[in-house]
Design a protein around this motif. Structure first.
Motif, PDB file in Angstrom:
ATOM      1  N   GLU A  10       7.968   9.499  -0.100  1.00 37.71           N
ATOM      2  CA  GLU A  10       6.798   8.678   0.172  1.00 37.71           C
ATOM      3  C   GLU A  10       6.114   8.311  -1.134  1.00 37.71           C
ATOM      4  O   GLU A  10       5.979   9.134  -2.027  1.00 37.71           O
ATOM      5  N   THR A  34       0.818  -1.217   0.000  1.00 39.94           N
ATOM      6  CA  THR A  34       0.000   0.000   0.000  1.00 39.94           C
ATOM      7  C   THR A  34       0.850   1.264   0.000  1.00 39.94           C
ATOM      8  O   THR A  34       0.334   2.335  -0.286  1.00 39.94           O
ATOM      9  N   GLY A  35       2.136   1.138   0.305  1.00 37.24           N
ATOM     10  CA  GLY A  35       2.991   2.318   0.257  1.00 37.24           C
ATOM     11  C   GLY A  35       4.327   2.106   0.922  1.00 37.24           C
ATOM     12  O   GLY A  35       4.556   1.094   1.587  1.00 37.24           O
ATOM     13  N   LYS A  87       2.540   6.333  -2.015  1.00 36.76           N
ATOM     14  CA  LYS A  87       1.309   5.623  -1.659  1.00 36.76           C
ATOM     15  C   LYS A  87       0.803   4.930  -2.912  1.00 36.76           C
ATOM     16  O   LYS A  87       0.779   5.522  -3.990  1.00 36.76           O
TER      17      LYS A  87
END
Length: 145
Positions: free
Chosen positions: A137, A96-97, A139
């Protein structure tokens, strides 16, 4: 003739649905390319952190996998830093990330982070100054990205 074409379309659709539900590696979008290999059984997340200093004062890495989430929390990390994480594709939407937070040491003028997913850079960032924090990051979500 129409009945045969319609029947063939139904059979093809049913075969596609069955292959998707079974997680078939022979589908063109599965990355398997019709060949089974160990690398197609897992997604590969690579994390890199670099700086002009020898150490980062703090490092946090989160690989948010549904089956086996993985995390790194360390202080005074030697640079350059690199780590490889494998995420099993055994479940739908296995990843999911990913997140990387790297804080530069006091003797640094910059620090960089990078997330690479299956060979493709998906996030990178650079922060300037002593004590600066670079955050990367990515996602992952269903549907258009």
């Amino acid at each position: 003739m129409r009945r045969v074409a319609r029947g063939a379309a139904v059979v093809a659709t049913m075969a596609m649905v069955a292959a998707i539900l079974a997680g078939c590696a022979f589908l063109p979008w599965s990355g398997g390319g019709g060949q089974s290999s160990a690398s197609s059984d897992a997604m590969v997340v690579e994390v890199e952190v670099t700086s002009d200093a020898a150490t980062a004062s703090q490092l946090r890495v989160v690989v948010d996998a549904r089956e086996d989430p993985q995390r790194v929390d360390q202080h005074d990390v030697s640079l350059p830093y690199g780590e490889r994480f494998e995420v099993s594709k055994d479940v739908p939407f296995p990843l999911t990330g990913s997140l990387v937070e790297a804080t530069a040491g006091q003797d640094a003028t910059w620090i960089e982070c990078r997330i690479i997913l299956d060979g493709e850079v998906v996030a990178e960032n650079r922060a300037e100054g002593a004590g600066a924090t670079a955050v990367c990051e990515k996602k992952l979500r269903r549907g258009p990205q």
